[in-house]
Design an enzyme around this catalytic site. Structure first.
Site, PDB file in Angstrom:
ATOM      1  N   GLY A  84       2.096  23.161  26.700  1.00 44.90           N
ATOM      2  CA  GLY A  84       2.881  24.127  25.919  1.00 44.90           C
ATOM      3  C   GLY A  84       3.310  23.538  24.586  1.00 44.90           C
ATOM      4  O   GLY A  84       3.255  22.326  24.386  1.00 44.90           O
TER       5      GLY A  84
ATOM      6  N   VAL B 298       4.347  19.871  24.565  1.00 44.51           N
ATOM      7  CA  VAL B 298       4.642  19.470  25.942  1.00 44.51           C
ATOM      8  C   VAL B 298       3.329  19.193  26.658  1.00 44.51           C
ATOM      9  O   VAL B 298       2.385  19.990  26.597  1.00 44.51           O
ATOM     10  CB  VAL B 298       5.465  20.565  26.669  1.00 44.51           C
TER      11      VAL B 298
ATOM     12  N   ASN C  55       8.608  25.005  18.762  1.00 39.36           N
ATOM     13  CA  ASN C  55       8.717  24.730  17.335  1.00 39.36           C
ATOM     14  C   ASN C  55       9.007  23.262  17.075  1.00 39.36           C
ATOM     15  O   ASN C  55       8.723  22.743  16.005  1.00 39.36           O
ATOM     16  CB  ASN C  55       9.832  25.574  16.744  1.00 39.36           C
TER      17      ASN C  55
ATOM     18  N   ASP D 139      20.005  29.391  23.746  1.00 45.81           N
ATOM     19  CA  ASP D 139      18.614  29.773  23.529  1.00 45.81           C
ATOM     20  C   ASP D 139      18.000  30.293  24.836  1.00 45.81           C
ATOM     21  O   ASP D 139      16.863  29.962  25.168  1.00 45.81           O
ATOM     22  CB  ASP D 139      17.824  28.585  22.966  1.00 45.81           C
TER      23      ASP D 139
HETATM   24  N1  LIG Z   1       9.131  20.867  32.208  1.00 42.90           N
HETATM   25  C1  LIG Z   1       8.143  21.695  31.866  1.00 42.90           C
HETATM   26  N2  LIG Z   1       7.195  22.050  32.756  1.00 42.90           N
HETATM   27  C2  LIG Z   1       6.205  22.912  32.412  1.00 42.90           C
HETATM   28  N3  LIG Z   1       6.081  23.466  31.178  1.00 42.90           N
HETATM   29  C3  LIG Z   1       6.998  23.145  30.247  1.00 42.90           C
HETATM   30  C4  LIG Z   1       8.069  22.246  30.532  1.00 42.90           C
HETATM   31  N4  LIG Z   1       8.829  22.128  29.426  1.00 42.90           N
HETATM   32  C5  LIG Z   1       8.265  22.909  28.501  1.00 42.90           C
HETATM   33  N5  LIG Z   1       7.162  23.523  28.973  1.00 42.90           N
HETATM   34  C6  LIG Z   1       6.300  24.458  28.219  1.00 42.90           C
HETATM   35  O1  LIG Z   1       6.338  24.117  26.855  1.00 42.90           O
HETATM   36  C7  LIG Z   1       6.918  25.200  26.072  1.00 42.90           C
HETATM   37  C8  LIG Z   1       7.775  24.609  24.976  1.00 42.90           C
HETATM   38  O2  LIG Z   1       8.813  23.841  25.531  1.00 42.90           O
HETATM   39  P1  LIG Z   1      10.285  23.856  24.922  1.00 42.90           P
HETATM   40  O3  LIG Z   1      10.773  25.268  24.871  1.00 42.90           O
HETATM   41  O4  LIG Z   1      11.141  22.902  25.677  1.00 42.90           O
HETATM   42  O5  LIG Z   1       9.971  23.316  23.450  1.00 42.90           O
HETATM   43  P2  LIG Z   1      10.772  23.539  22.098  1.00 42.90           P
HETATM   44  O6  LIG Z   1      10.005  22.862  21.016  1.00 42.90           O
HETATM   45  O7  LIG Z   1      12.179  23.104  22.289  1.00 42.90           O
HETATM   46  O8  LIG Z   1      10.701  25.123  21.974  1.00 42.90           O
HETATM   47  P3  LIG Z   1      11.487  26.138  21.039  1.00 42.90           P
HETATM   48  O9  LIG Z   1      10.548  26.442  19.942  1.00 42.90           O
HETATM   49  O10 LIG Z   1      11.731  27.340  21.921  1.00 42.90           O
HETATM   50  O11 LIG Z   1      12.741  25.497  20.616  1.00 42.90           O
HETATM   51  C9  LIG Z   1       7.682  26.045  27.106  1.00 42.90           C
HETATM   52  O12 LIG Z   1       7.808  27.389  26.715  1.00 42.90           O
HETATM   53  C10 LIG Z   1       6.827  25.890  28.342  1.00 42.90           C
HETATM   54  O13 LIG Z   1       5.715  26.775  28.296  1.00 42.90           O
END
Ligand SMILES: Nc1ncnc2c1ncn2[C@@H]1O[C@H](COP(=O)(O)OP(=O)(O)OP(=O)(O)O)[C@@H](O)[C@H]1O
Length: 519
Positions: free
Chosen positions: A200, A207, A203, A355
């Site tokens: 995943g 991941v 922004n 969020d």
């Molecule tokens: N622990 C996990 N297990 C499985 N998939 C995950 C996990 N953590 C994150 N993901 C995947 O990765 C994506 C992005 O993770 P996350 O929302 O933590 O990142 P971010 O950069 O903080 O996102 P945002 O843009 O919403 O702030 C999630 O929507 C999910 O699909």
């Protein structure tokens, strides 16, 4: 179709005059809560348009812009190919319409209420072939903390070139696919994980799934590694370190990162994602890890890999989309009850999430798996979701009000939009209302209504949010669904809005929570 025609033949909801967008966020933030109440009263009394008849009051409502929200200049790409989602699967777009926003600029346009034709695409469930898939954007963190003033000099490189040896680091260089890290509070034992796949992107991070090379403990055998994405301007070697913009961006990134890590480290709830470890202990032991590391080696933007519990069925938005919506009542009830438990735990510990959205609810099992153990004792012993993404969370002291205007476009509460100090607990419960509505209706509550006119479609989401302009469609005649009450009492004015305890006490949630062994 008849149902919708029926709805549109009814008198329309009050319309606000749309000429008050000049107010800056700063102006708005100086307002007191009395001002807000006054605004709400004015709103209630403002222009009402009915068929063939217009009653206009002289009142205007000023919806502030997001112009001076401090944003991290992060890239805005989204890869919805997390487990459970397939961008190539054929889906009936007509029945499920949870949109994704197209870009950062678009988000700001929406927030600025500058409606443009075709600005919002309803039902982007399958990304058009000519577009890179993107995800709903969180408005980036607003720095509520002081900026780092210490100067960081010399030039820099991105973390991609990071080599542990040049940092007196005890780690060895195993190549790109091997992650070296430590479990929390076991800083003496370096562990190894091998990269399996990308799962995943947000922004602020990519991941990835990693599997352990030297651990049999099932908790750390498969882990999700959240890798910090540095904004492009931090890796621009020509203006590094000395420019105030560089320092400001670095400071904001550091605030957001340390906030997420410190909060995650302190949490322990089955329905919340776990921070298991980190590639470098300094990220959890220092208050200014980026500053410390860059100060030590100015040529490098240090990689930050958070080692997290892995939810193999991906995020809830992707899973719902892959199923083309239509989640059964019992499944919605179960998922939502766990989410409420997670938020209740946070609020009890004086933390607000800020969020809450479908993408940040992660599934440990596929819907089919959950269905398969629905009648077994494990169903009551095992949580099925974990709440993730604490990048915008905040620890609250003595019921303090928040001022940072942040969140994700479709989930922000009216008071955040208004730019006045807000109670983060109530903004969280508003977002829970948006989530529950979306699960019931397979659409976001403040999207243009089904069969919307061009005019309605061009109206910005923020307008509908500010007017509490949502309604039931699929459930309009359903009087038995007890979950509706939660939506109706959360997508409402803040002085009437349910707290998390009230949501938890509602029969929709309580009947489930009472059966769970881990609640
Ligand atoms: N622990 C996990 N297990 C499985 N998939 C995950 C996990 N953590 C994150 N993901 C995947 O990765 C994506 C992005 O993770 P996350 O929302 O933590 O990142 P971010 O950069 O903080 O996102 P945002 O843009 O919403 O702030 C999630 O929507 C999910 O699909």
């Amino acid at each position: 179709m008849d149902e919708y025609n029926n709805i549109y033949s009814q008198p329309k909801t009050p319309r606000l005059k749309q000429d008050g967008f000049q107010g800056s966020a700063d102006d708005q933030q100086e307002k007191t809560s009395t001002d807000v109440n006054e605004e709400e009263k004015q709103k209630a009394a403002s222009t009402v348009v009915t068929k063939g008849e217009t009653h206009t009051t002289p009142l205007t409502v000023s919806i502030p812009t997001f112009e001076n929200v401090q944003t991290l200049p992060t890239p805005m790409t989204y890869t919805p190919l997390s487990p459970g989602n397939s961008a190539t699967s054929p889906m009936d777009q007509s029945s499920l319409s949870i949109p994704k926003r197209r870009s950062h600029a678009r988000l700001l346009d929406d927030m600025l209420s500058i409606a443009q034709p075709n600005q919002r695409v309803v039902s982007e469930l399958v990304a058009p072939a000519n577009l890179s898939p993107q995800r709903v954007l969180s408005l980036p963190t607003v720095a509520e903390e002081a900026l780092i003033n210490d100067s960081v000099d010399s030039d820099s490189r991105t973390g991609e070139n990071y080599s542990p040896e040049c940092d007196d680091d005890p780690t060895e260089n195993y190549g790109d696919d091997v992650l070296q890290g430590y479990l929390l509070d076991h800083w003496d034992q370096l562990l190894l994980w091998r990269k399996v796949k990308h799962i995943g992107s947000g922004n602020f991070s990519n991941v990835l799934l990693y599997e352990s090379m030297d651990q049999s403990d099932p908790k750390v055998r498969e882990v999700a590694v959240k890798r910090l994405k540095y904004p492009e301007e931090l890796s621009n070697i020509d203006q590094i370190n000395t420019s105030s913009r560089y320092k400001e961006t670095l400071s904001r990134l550091e605030n957001s990162l340390t906030r997420e890590l410190q909060v995650l480290k302190s949490l322990n709830h089955p329905c919340i994602v776990k921070l298991l470890g980190i590639n470098n202990p300094i990220f959890v032991t220092s208050k200014k890890p980026l500053h410390d590391l860059i100060g030590k080696n100015p040529r490098i933007l240090p990689p930050c890999d958070m080692i997290m519990s892995y939810c193999s069925a991906g995020d809830l938005l992707a899973a719902v989309m892959a199923r083309n919506g239509g989640l059964e009542f019992w499944l919605i009830q179960r998922i939502f009850a766990e989410l409420v438990l997670a938020v209740k735990y946070l609020h009890r510990n004086s933390i607000i999430h800020r969020d809450l959205k479908l993408e940040n609810v992660l599934l440990k099992y596929t819907f089919d798996d959950i269905n398969s153990f629905k009648n077994s004792p494990i169903y009551y012993k095992q949580n099925v979701i974990e709440l993730a993404d604490f990048g915008l969370c905040k620890r609250i002291e003595n019921n303090e009000m928040c001022t940072a205007r942040c969140g994700s476009e479709d989930y922000v509460s009216p008071e955040i939009l208004m730019g006045v100090p807000y109670d983060g607990h109530l903004s969280d419960t508003w977002a829970l209302g948006v989530i529950l509505y979306s699960l019931f209706e397979d659409r976001l509550p403040f999207d243009p209504p089904p069969n919307a006119s061009v005019r309605q479609r061009n109206r910005a989401t923020s307008h509908r949010i500010a007017r509490f302009d949502w309604r039931w469609y699929r459930l309009s005649n359903n009087e038995t669904n007890v979950g509706k009450k939660i939506v109706e009492n959360t997508l409402t004015r803040k002085n009437q809005r349910w707290s998390i305890s009230e949501i938890c006490e509602s029969s929709f949630v309580k009947t489930i929570v009472d059966t769970l062994d881990f609640s």
